[in-house]
Design a protein around this motif. Structure first.
Motif, PDB file in Angstrom:
ATOM      1  N   ARG A  34       0.755  -1.214  -0.064  1.00 42.18           N
ATOM      2  CA  ARG A  34       0.277  -0.064  -0.200  1.00 42.18           C
ATOM      3  C   ARG A  34       0.904   1.430  -0.145  1.00 42.18           C
ATOM      4  O   ARG A  34       0.325   2.452   0.031  1.00 42.18           O
ATOM      5  CB  ARG A  34      -1.007   0.126   1.110  1.00 42.18           C
ATOM      6  CG  ARG A  34      -1.709  -1.344   1.049  1.00 42.18           C
ATOM      7  CD  ARG A  34      -3.097  -1.257   1.811  1.00 42.18           C
ATOM      8  NE  ARG A  34      -3.903  -2.385   1.791  1.00 42.18           N
ATOM      9  CZ  ARG A  34      -5.188  -2.629   2.273  1.00 42.18           C
ATOM     10  NH1 ARG A  34      -5.783  -1.433   2.760  1.00 42.18           N
ATOM     11  NH2 ARG A  34      -5.878  -3.634   1.860  1.00 42.18           N
ATOM     12  N   ASP A  35       2.235   1.107   0.031  1.00 48.82           N
ATOM     13  CA  ASP A  35       3.146   2.304   0.055  1.00 48.82           C
ATOM     14  C   ASP A  35       3.952   2.256  -1.342  1.00 48.82           C
ATOM     15  O   ASP A  35       4.499   2.955  -1.668  1.00 48.82           O
ATOM     16  CB  ASP A  35       4.066   2.227   1.090  1.00 48.82           C
ATOM     17  CG  ASP A  35       3.443   2.609   2.313  1.00 48.82           C
ATOM     18  OD1 ASP A  35       2.436   3.203   2.489  1.00 48.82           O
ATOM     19  OD2 ASP A  35       3.782   1.769   3.520  1.00 48.82           O
TER      20      ASP A  35
ATOM     21  N   TRP B  62      -2.429   2.732  -4.013  1.00 49.20           N
ATOM     22  CA  TRP B  62      -3.604   2.161  -3.399  1.00 49.20           C
ATOM     23  C   TRP B  62      -4.276   3.386  -2.854  1.00 49.20           C
ATOM     24  O   TRP B  62      -3.861   4.254  -2.220  1.00 49.20           O
ATOM     25  CB  TRP B  62      -2.916   1.531  -2.224  1.00 49.20           C
ATOM     26  CG  TRP B  62      -4.142   0.770  -1.485  1.00 49.20           C
ATOM     27  CD1 TRP B  62      -4.998   1.061  -0.345  1.00 49.20           C
ATOM     28  CD2 TRP B  62      -4.638  -0.611  -1.764  1.00 49.20           C
ATOM     29  NE1 TRP B  62      -5.900   0.323  -0.043  1.00 49.20           N
ATOM     30  CE2 TRP B  62      -5.588  -0.651  -0.731  1.00 49.20           C
ATOM     31  CE3 TRP B  62      -4.278  -1.598  -2.642  1.00 49.20           C
ATOM     32  CZ2 TRP B  62      -6.103  -1.978  -1.040  1.00 49.20           C
ATOM     33  CZ3 TRP B  62      -5.103  -2.739  -2.673  1.00 49.20           C
ATOM     34  CH2 TRP B  62      -6.038  -3.015  -1.600  1.00 49.20           C
ATOM     35  N   GLY B  63      -5.619   3.346  -3.607  1.00 47.61           N
ATOM     36  CA  GLY B  63      -6.548   4.371  -3.115  1.00 47.61           C
ATOM     37  C   GLY B  63      -6.618   5.456  -4.249  1.00 47.61           C
ATOM     38  O   GLY B  63      -7.555   6.317  -4.291  1.00 47.61           O
TER      39      GLY B  63
ATOM     40  N   TRP C 293      -8.176   0.209  -8.397  1.00 47.01           N
ATOM     41  CA  TRP C 293      -7.576   1.555  -8.788  1.00 47.01           C
ATOM     42  C   TRP C 293      -6.824   1.161 -10.281  1.00 47.01           C
ATOM     43  O   TRP C 293      -5.678   0.569 -10.073  1.00 47.01           O
ATOM     44  CB  TRP C 293      -6.726   2.326  -7.897  1.00 47.01           C
ATOM     45  CG  TRP C 293      -7.720   2.651  -6.461  1.00 47.01           C
ATOM     46  CD1 TRP C 293      -8.559   3.631  -6.478  1.00 47.01           C
ATOM     47  CD2 TRP C 293      -7.742   1.628  -5.334  1.00 47.01           C
ATOM     48  NE1 TRP C 293      -9.264   3.580  -5.308  1.00 47.01           N
ATOM     49  CE2 TRP C 293      -8.585   2.181  -4.625  1.00 47.01           C
ATOM     50  CE3 TRP C 293      -7.098   0.638  -4.949  1.00 47.01           C
ATOM     51  CZ2 TRP C 293      -8.969   1.906  -3.470  1.00 47.01           C
ATOM     52  CZ3 TRP C 293      -7.477   0.029  -3.695  1.00 47.01           C
ATOM     53  CH2 TRP C 293      -8.416   0.760  -2.953  1.00 47.01           C
TER      54      TRP C 293
ATOM     55  N   GLU D 114      -1.418  -6.663  -5.759  1.00 46.62           N
ATOM     56  CA  GLU D 114      -2.857  -7.219  -5.035  1.00 46.62           C
ATOM     57  C   GLU D 114      -4.042  -7.270  -5.596  1.00 46.62           C
ATOM     58  O   GLU D 114      -5.056  -6.767  -5.639  1.00 46.62           O
ATOM     59  CB  GLU D 114      -3.252  -6.367  -3.843  1.00 46.62           C
ATOM     60  CG  GLU D 114      -2.162  -6.474  -2.747  1.00 46.62           C
ATOM     61  CD  GLU D 114      -2.509  -5.980  -1.255  1.00 46.62           C
ATOM     62  OE1 GLU D 114      -3.731  -5.479  -1.343  1.00 46.62           O
ATOM     63  OE2 GLU D 114      -1.764  -6.655  -0.360  1.00 46.62           O
TER      64      GLU D 114
ATOM     65  N   VAL E  18      -3.977  -1.358  -9.398  1.00 50.02           N
ATOM     66  CA  VAL E  18      -3.695  -1.937  -8.007  1.00 50.02           C
ATOM     67  C   VAL E  18      -5.058  -2.542  -7.523  1.00 50.02           C
ATOM     68  O   VAL E  18      -5.969  -1.579  -7.535  1.00 50.02           O
ATOM     69  CB  VAL E  18      -3.353  -0.768  -7.189  1.00 50.02           C
ATOM     70  CG1 VAL E  18      -3.246  -1.173  -5.761  1.00 50.02           C
ATOM     71  CG2 VAL E  18      -1.834  -0.609  -7.778  1.00 50.02           C
ATOM     72  N   GLY E  19      -4.747  -3.724  -6.821  1.00 52.49           N
ATOM     73  CA  GLY E  19      -6.291  -4.243  -6.046  1.00 52.49           C
ATOM     74  C   GLY E  19      -7.168  -4.845  -7.375  1.00 52.49           C
ATOM     75  O   GLY E  19      -7.067  -4.708  -8.471  1.00 52.49           O
TER      76      GLY E  19
END
Length: 593
Positions: A360-361, A401-402, A449, A486, A535-536
């Protein structure tokens, strides 16, 4: 836990001085924008400006092209070592050669090194590095995909004094300009680099006089130590351990980029020693380029929220390489495109290792850039030109992430700082006409995302009497962007094509094989440029976000269903809520089984 560093200087003075030195670095960049003649400077901003200590540690930098910044300490160390005690106020040095004292990353990037004196004391260095329109060698523009050794790639400049005590060494500068194809413009741009350094010298002298040399030297120590503390604090948040990654190309014979990353309390060891052998292609990374790429990778992930970015941030990071590998090129290996490839793969190998422990970083991988370098003589002005096709370097950024990835913000080595020239400016400078430059549908890697989008780039040669020469400068091995984090997906592959005026089409395979073309009037370049990694899990993406991308023509109805599990009516573009829920549930059930 890392012990907090206590700044010895008055806190207010430290804050003001920190702001001041970074402002001076940025002012150098603005000065170059306004005084340079080549669009690669004033429009694309393909340069960096930096201030360093006499020991070649970065004090301040301006955020132009990141992969150039981390190589400037190598240039300063080379000049320091070569000239030792023969360094005077008003001297100007120039260097580009990566194989002389490891002084550079790419020969097309010339670095002006300028000493700053105060009261006859050498107190700082300025190092301004910029990409040149030409650097001699076998083909115009400085990218020679058919080069067999470094000599075919351009003029090698070891540490060289081009001004002594403020007076230009005319014979030396004449030798340099005699060996490039656009000497009048490049001489002006060289003066732009020097002029920016002189502006910084004046600003720094005023700053030191205002605070006193003793206070300023204490500030330098505090700044570097504080930067070191901040980076150690970030590293200490990661669990100790060893994390491994490898980046492989799809084309046979591609050397792998292997990263073994070790976290030991507040220290980081980044080891590329097991990477593959040097390549016959011109992407081999000299050691300065590898170091710069690693520093960039870390500052964009672990260090992306640091308040201060300086040479102190590099202190906790140890980088290991093995001479003779693709990540530590040795003389006389070709390297002319190393700042794009394999620097990109080095950055993403570090991210891929970090993503295992800090997903997440860590950014998702960025799209690769399938660009040309074009050159020739514009018959409208009877003037030479040469430049990378910056419109084709507009790949998409990876997601975080996000947050969705930025569109058209590649290449990763620029981290969104490369500016794309306006189409009208390009058409005025070069004998070309642009038919399309727009975000390419389905070019982004799907994810919760998604990655940013790449572009559809299409232009036509329009000169009657003069050809437009284009050199292939794309990734020769089709390394996949990495990481897709992820459950995120990678973007589709790049695609290049030439559509000749006689109806003949030249596809990816032939372009990769021939590498060099002369385009006549009516011949077209067509590039599909990939976006960034997602991502995700794409099945977790908000349905309305998918619908919006479909309505904007960025994601097709087919891709919405295939990758995101979102069913959209082709007539109304409305989401079929029931079918979407059913499809996503089924896909999730299959993935869990």
């Amino acid at each position: 836990m890392t012990e907090p560093y206590k700044i010895r200087l008055n806190t207010a003075d430290f804050a003001v001085l920190t702001s001041a030195v970074f402002t001076i670095a940025r002012e150098m960049g603005v000065n170059m924008e306004r005084t340079a003649r080549a669009p690669i400077y004033f429009s694309a901003h393909d340069f960096c400006t930096s201030i360093l200590t006499t020991d070649a540690e970065l004090v301040a930098l301006a955020e132009y092209i990141p992969v150039l910044v981390g190589a400037t300490p190598f240039a300063v160390r080379a000049v320091n070592e070569y000239f030792r005690d023969d360094i005077n106020p008003g001297d100007v040095f120039l260097v580009n050669d990566p194989y002389t004292m490891d002084a550079g990353n790419q020969m097309a990037d010339w670095c002006v090194v300028y000493p700053v004196f105060h009261e006859k004391e050498h107190i700082l260095w300025i190092a301004n590095k910029a990409h040149q329109q030409d650097t001699g060698g076998g083909v115009p523009g400085g990218y020679n995909p058919n080069a067999i050794d470094v000599y075919a790639e351009g003029l090698r400049i070891p540490p060289l004094r081009i001004r002594r005590k403020g007076r230009e060494r005319r014979s030396v500068v004449n030798l340099l300009m005699t060996n490039v194809r656009i000497p009048d413009v490049q001489y002006s741009d060289l003066l732009s680099l020097i002029g920016a350094a002189r502006v910084a010298e004046k600003r720094l002298d005023t700053l030191i006089r205002g605070y006193g040399e003793k206070t300023f030297r204490l500030f330098l120590e505090d700044l570097l130590a504080y930067g070191e503390f901040l980076m150690r604090e970030e590293i200490a948040k990661i669990p100790d351990g060893k994390y491994h990654s490898e980046i492989h190309g799809a084309v046979e014979g591609s050397p792998s980029v292997v990263c073994d990353l070790t976290v030991a309390e507040d220290r980081l060891i980044v080891d590329f020693s097991k990477s593959g052998p040097m390549s016959p292609e011109f992407i081999n990374s000299p050691v300065a380029n590898t170091h710069s790429a690693v520093y960039q990778a870390i500052l964009q992930s672990l260090g992306r929220n640091l308040q201060v970015r300086c040479g102190g941030c590099y202190r906790p990071v140890e980088i290991r390489t093995q001479p003779g590998t693709i990540t530590h090129a040795t003389f006389p290996a070709t390297h002319g495109n190393c700042t794009n490839f394999v620097a990109k793969q080095i950055i993403e190998a570090v991210w891929t290792a970090l993503a295992q422990v800090a997903p997440r970083d860590t950014p998702g991988g960025w799209g690769s850039i399938p660009y040309w370098v074009f050159s020739g003589v514009d018959p409208r002005r009877n003037e030479g030109y040469g430049s990378p096709d910056f419109q084709a370097t507009a790949s998409g950024a990876g997601a975080l992430w996000g947050v969705d990835g930025w569109s058209t913000n590649g290449p990763v080595i620029c981290s969104g700082t490369l500016y794309y020239p306006e189409i009208e400016v390009c058409e005025g400078l070069y004998p070309m006409f642009w038919h399309r430059w727009e975000w390419a549908e389905d070019s982004a890697g799907p994810g919760q995302w998604r990655g940013g989008f790449g572009v559809h780039n299409e232009w036509e040669a329009i000169a009657d009497s003069q050809p437009v020469y284009v050199n292939y400068a794309a990734d020769p091995y089709d390394y996949d962007p990495s990481p897709a984090i992820e459950g995120g997906h990678r973007p589709p592959n790049n695609h290049k094509m030439l559509c000749m005026a006689d109806g003949r089409q030249v596809d990816n395979h032939e372009i990769r094989s021939s590498k060099f073309f002369a385009l006549g009037k009516g011949d077209r370049v067509v590039d599909f440029v990939q976006g960034g990694c997602g991502v995700g899990n794409p099945l977790d993406r908000d349905e309305t976000a998918v619908q919006k991308d479909v309505r904007d023509g960025l994601v097709s109805i087919q891709s919405a269903k295939e990758h995101y599990g979102v069913v959209i009516d082709p007539e109304t573009l409305a989401v079929n809520v029931e079918e979407t829920a059913s499809l996503r549930a089924e896909r999730n059930r299959v993935s869990r089984s």
